[in-house]
Design a protein around this motif. Structure first.
Motif, PDB file in Angstrom:
ATOM      1  N   ASP A 156      -6.713  -2.096  -4.891  1.00 50.93           N
ATOM      2  CA  ASP A 156      -6.982  -0.465  -4.060  1.00 50.93           C
ATOM      3  C   ASP A 156      -7.545   0.262  -5.245  1.00 50.93           C
ATOM      4  O   ASP A 156      -7.268  -0.040  -6.413  1.00 50.93           O
ATOM      5  N   ALA A 199       0.842   4.414  -2.573  1.00 51.20           N
ATOM      6  CA  ALA A 199       0.519   5.965  -2.528  1.00 51.20           C
ATOM      7  C   ALA A 199       1.846   6.846  -3.174  1.00 51.20           C
ATOM      8  O   ALA A 199       1.610   7.659  -3.762  1.00 51.20           O
ATOM      9  N   ARG A 206     -10.671   1.985   4.230  1.00 54.85           N
ATOM     10  CA  ARG A 206     -10.507   3.188   3.672  1.00 54.85           C
ATOM     11  C   ARG A 206      -9.310   3.997   4.297  1.00 54.85           C
ATOM     12  O   ARG A 206      -9.513   4.221   5.410  1.00 54.85           O
ATOM     13  N   VAL A 235      -8.065   4.364  -6.042  1.00 53.92           N
ATOM     14  CA  VAL A 235      -7.587   5.527  -5.377  1.00 53.92           C
ATOM     15  C   VAL A 235      -8.299   6.732  -5.998  1.00 53.92           C
ATOM     16  O   VAL A 235      -8.341   6.911  -7.459  1.00 53.92           O
ATOM     17  N   THR A 268      -8.555   8.505 -13.194  1.00 57.88           N
ATOM     18  CA  THR A 268      -9.230   8.875 -11.790  1.00 57.88           C
ATOM     19  C   THR A 268     -10.814   8.477 -11.865  1.00 57.88           C
ATOM     20  O   THR A 268     -11.314   9.221 -12.711  1.00 57.88           O
ATOM     21  N   THR A 283       0.862  -1.093  -0.016  1.00 61.56           N
ATOM     22  CA  THR A 283      -0.066   0.135   0.147  1.00 61.56           C
ATOM     23  C   THR A 283       0.740   1.451  -0.054  1.00 61.56           C
ATOM     24  O   THR A 283       0.544   2.151  -0.679  1.00 61.56           O
ATOM     25  N   TYR A 297       1.069   6.585  -6.966  1.00 50.04           N
ATOM     26  CA  TYR A 297       0.007   7.449  -7.502  1.00 50.04           C
ATOM     27  C   TYR A 297       0.528   8.847  -7.423  1.00 50.04           C
ATOM     28  O   TYR A 297       0.072   9.821  -8.348  1.00 50.04           O
ATOM     29  N   ALA A 353      -9.048   6.856  -1.039  1.00 52.28           N
ATOM     30  CA  ALA A 353      -8.560   5.586  -1.204  1.00 52.28           C
ATOM     31  C   ALA A 353      -9.120   4.452  -0.425  1.00 52.28           C
ATOM     32  O   ALA A 353      -9.491   4.755   0.766  1.00 52.28           O
ATOM     33  N   ASP A 364      -7.622   7.583   3.753  1.00 49.92           N
ATOM     34  CA  ASP A 364      -8.012   8.698   2.682  1.00 49.92           C
ATOM     35  C   ASP A 364      -6.750   9.744   2.993  1.00 49.92           C
ATOM     36  O   ASP A 364      -6.506  10.752   2.346  1.00 49.92           O
ATOM     37  N   VAL A 415      -1.964   9.229   0.522  1.00 52.63           N
ATOM     38  CA  VAL A 415      -1.246   9.854  -0.626  1.00 52.63           C
ATOM     39  C   VAL A 415      -1.114  11.525  -0.053  1.00 52.63           C
ATOM     40  O   VAL A 415      -0.167  12.014  -0.551  1.00 52.63           O
ATOM     41  N   ARG A 435       0.319  10.558 -11.028  1.00 54.43           N
ATOM     42  CA  ARG A 435      -1.148  10.796 -10.962  1.00 54.43           C
ATOM     43  C   ARG A 435      -1.483  11.774 -12.050  1.00 54.43           C
ATOM     44  O   ARG A 435      -2.685  11.500 -12.526  1.00 54.43           O
TER      45      ARG A 435
END
Length: 494
Positions: free
Chosen positions: A141, A99, A340, A143, A111, A95, A102, A355, A342, A345, A106
């Protein structure tokens, strides 16, 4: 002149906390990963393979300090001319790298971004029985999706995955809770001190070990553990502790009753009511897809990891019993969990990015399947083409090529062919279904001898002498018929 010191031989042993995996185990894991990947792919998730090494700064959870630079992870500092190289570490989960990926890419990713990843992770922790420093995880996951529909989808996908790998309905349960509900409980308690809040969270995490009575004691003055040592409590009054206990014991006879009990536990706390609403929406979304409480259920006792998650959390538990090393029955327990998160990131971007995801413990899931006999046993080896005449190695290679081209796993015996009995022992040790035998006489007549090793083992165990004569485990066929006759043995149709 002194003799040079003889260098000691290295010990042939795996490092503590690690282990080696051989043929059948590797094959079983590969088969399981392929099945899991197929479900994830069916749900629209894309594969991602990130680096096994990250900067410790990017991992974030175990930052090095002066006294313990390797705490929690396997970390090292890069050599640098000025001695200030980056600290690097093997990833401890899948995980934290997501992060970083992404945040870094990104602008090039859709998205929401839906990805799955599989591979080994490493923990620099004390090993124990069944607890290794390297193990496989299998994550999925989403995101960038704030809706709890993403959380409901992960739960549904987890149920489908468990069934796909061989856990039948009725042998598992996915339990769902929400960190926001707990935040509402803490608010209802009137706690303002962050240290005390953290102490309450740590106590709640022990609910599955010490039960309601143990949590009550730990929230108050404290309790003695099994060794007799006294553990100091949080120091709450019984009135302050009551909302926590109401939260932990609010599971009702169905989801509606549980949700009603949770609303009572959070009182007037707005964040708690928001969490209950999210759980209600998740239950409705799952019900609409046919995932009822027999598979996925609202359960406030899911408390592990609540300090990390920001919203819904879920855990997959196997409900059947197994026998432990002392012959005692016990439930297998959890094989997957998620929720979850959030804020992960945000460490890179400064902006909150929603996320949610799940991680399956592949080794634990495989252990569960082995415990129930759904996988395991000796893997079938290759057909062995024996060597009676070294001068005809090209002919033996041509025979094995025919088998391989027909999709049959096969090999030529490449050891010392002098002792034919050793060749058959080798085939037995490999778990081979059949051996192909040809000497000068067979080559002259264009035939081969095929020894059915599966049937031979069965006859040796159960058959009488007369039955053995009627059902010979070795027969002759033409070279042209070899592939067809071997295939019949491999497919169990001989």
């Amino acid at each position: 002149m002194a003799k040079p010191k003889k260098q000691p031989r290295p010990k042939a042993e795996t490092p503590k906390g690690f282990r080696d995996y051989f043929g059948a185990e590797v094959t079983e894991r590969g088969d399981m990963l392929a099945k899991i990947a197929a479900v994830y792919h069916r749900y629209g998730f894309e594969a991602l393979e990130s680096s096994a090494v990250e900067t410790v700064e990017a991992l974030g959870k175990f930052l090095p300090d002066v006294d313990r630079p390797n705490e929690g992870v396997f970390a090292w500092q890069e050599a640098d001319d000025d001695g200030r190289g980056d600290w690097l570490a093997l990833r401890y989960d899948l995980t934290a790298p997501l992060a970083r990926v992404y945040a870094q890419h990104r602008n090039d990713l859709p998205t929401p971004y839906r990805r799955f990843a599989m591979g080994p992770v490493w923990r620099n922790e004390k090993p124990g029985p069944g607890r290794f420093r390297q193990f496989y995880q299998c994550d999925a996951d989403t995101v960038g999706a704030p809706s709890v529909a993403a959380d409901a989808e992960i739960c549904a996908m987890l149920a489908d995955t468990l069934e796909e790998v061989g856990i039948p309905r009725g042998d598992y349960l996915i339990r769902v809770n929400n960190r926001k509900v707990l935040n509402g409980v803490l608010e209802a308690m009137g706690l303002e001190d962050d240290t005390q809040k953290d102490a309450v969270l740590r106590t709640i995490d022990k609910f599955d070990k010490v039960g309601e009575a143990g949590v009550r004691e730990l929230l108050g003055a404290g309790r003695k553990d099994q060794s007799g040592a006294f553990i100091d409590g949080v120091g709450l009054t019984p009135e302050q502790a009551e909302p926590v206990l109401a939260f932990l014991t609010s599971k009702g006879t169905d989801n509606a009753a549980t949700l009603a009990n949770l609303r009572a536990a959070v009182g007037e706390a707005a964040i708690g009511a928001e969490g209950v609403d999210e759980l209600s929406e998740i239950a409705n979304l799952l019900e609409a897809q046919g995932y009822g409480p027999d598979r996925i259920v609202i359960d406030p006792s899911v408390v592990r990891g609540l300090g990390y998650y920001t919203g819904p959390v879920f855990e997959a538990e196997l409900t059947f019993e197994i026998t432990d090393e002392k012959g005692r029955p016990r439930q297998f327990g959890s094989v997957a969990g998620g929720g979850r998160y959030d804020d992960l990131v945000k460490r890179f971007t400064g902006q909150a990015v929603p996320a949610t995801g799940v991680s399956i413990g592949v080794d634990r899931l495989l252990a569960a399947l082995r415990a129930t006999g759904r996988v395991g046993g000796q893997a079938e080896g290759p057909v062995v083409v024996t060597v009676m005449d070294r001068a005809r190695m090209a002919d033996y290679q041509a025979m094995v090529a025919r088998l391989r081209q027909a999709g049959i796993r096969a090999e030529v015996y490449l050891g010392n062919p002098k002792n034919f009995g050793n060749q058959l022992k080798y085939a037995d040790r490999r778990g081979s279904p059949a051996a192909v035998i040809a000497g000068s006489d067979e080559f002259e007549r264009g035939v081969v001898q095929i020894k059915d090793l599966v049937l031979g083992a069965q006859i040796a165990e159960t058959a009488t002498l007369d039955e053995w004569k009627e059902r010979p485990s070795q027969f002759e066929c033409t070279l042209d018929d070899m592939v067809e006759r071997v295939r019949a043995i491999v497919d169990g149709e001989a």
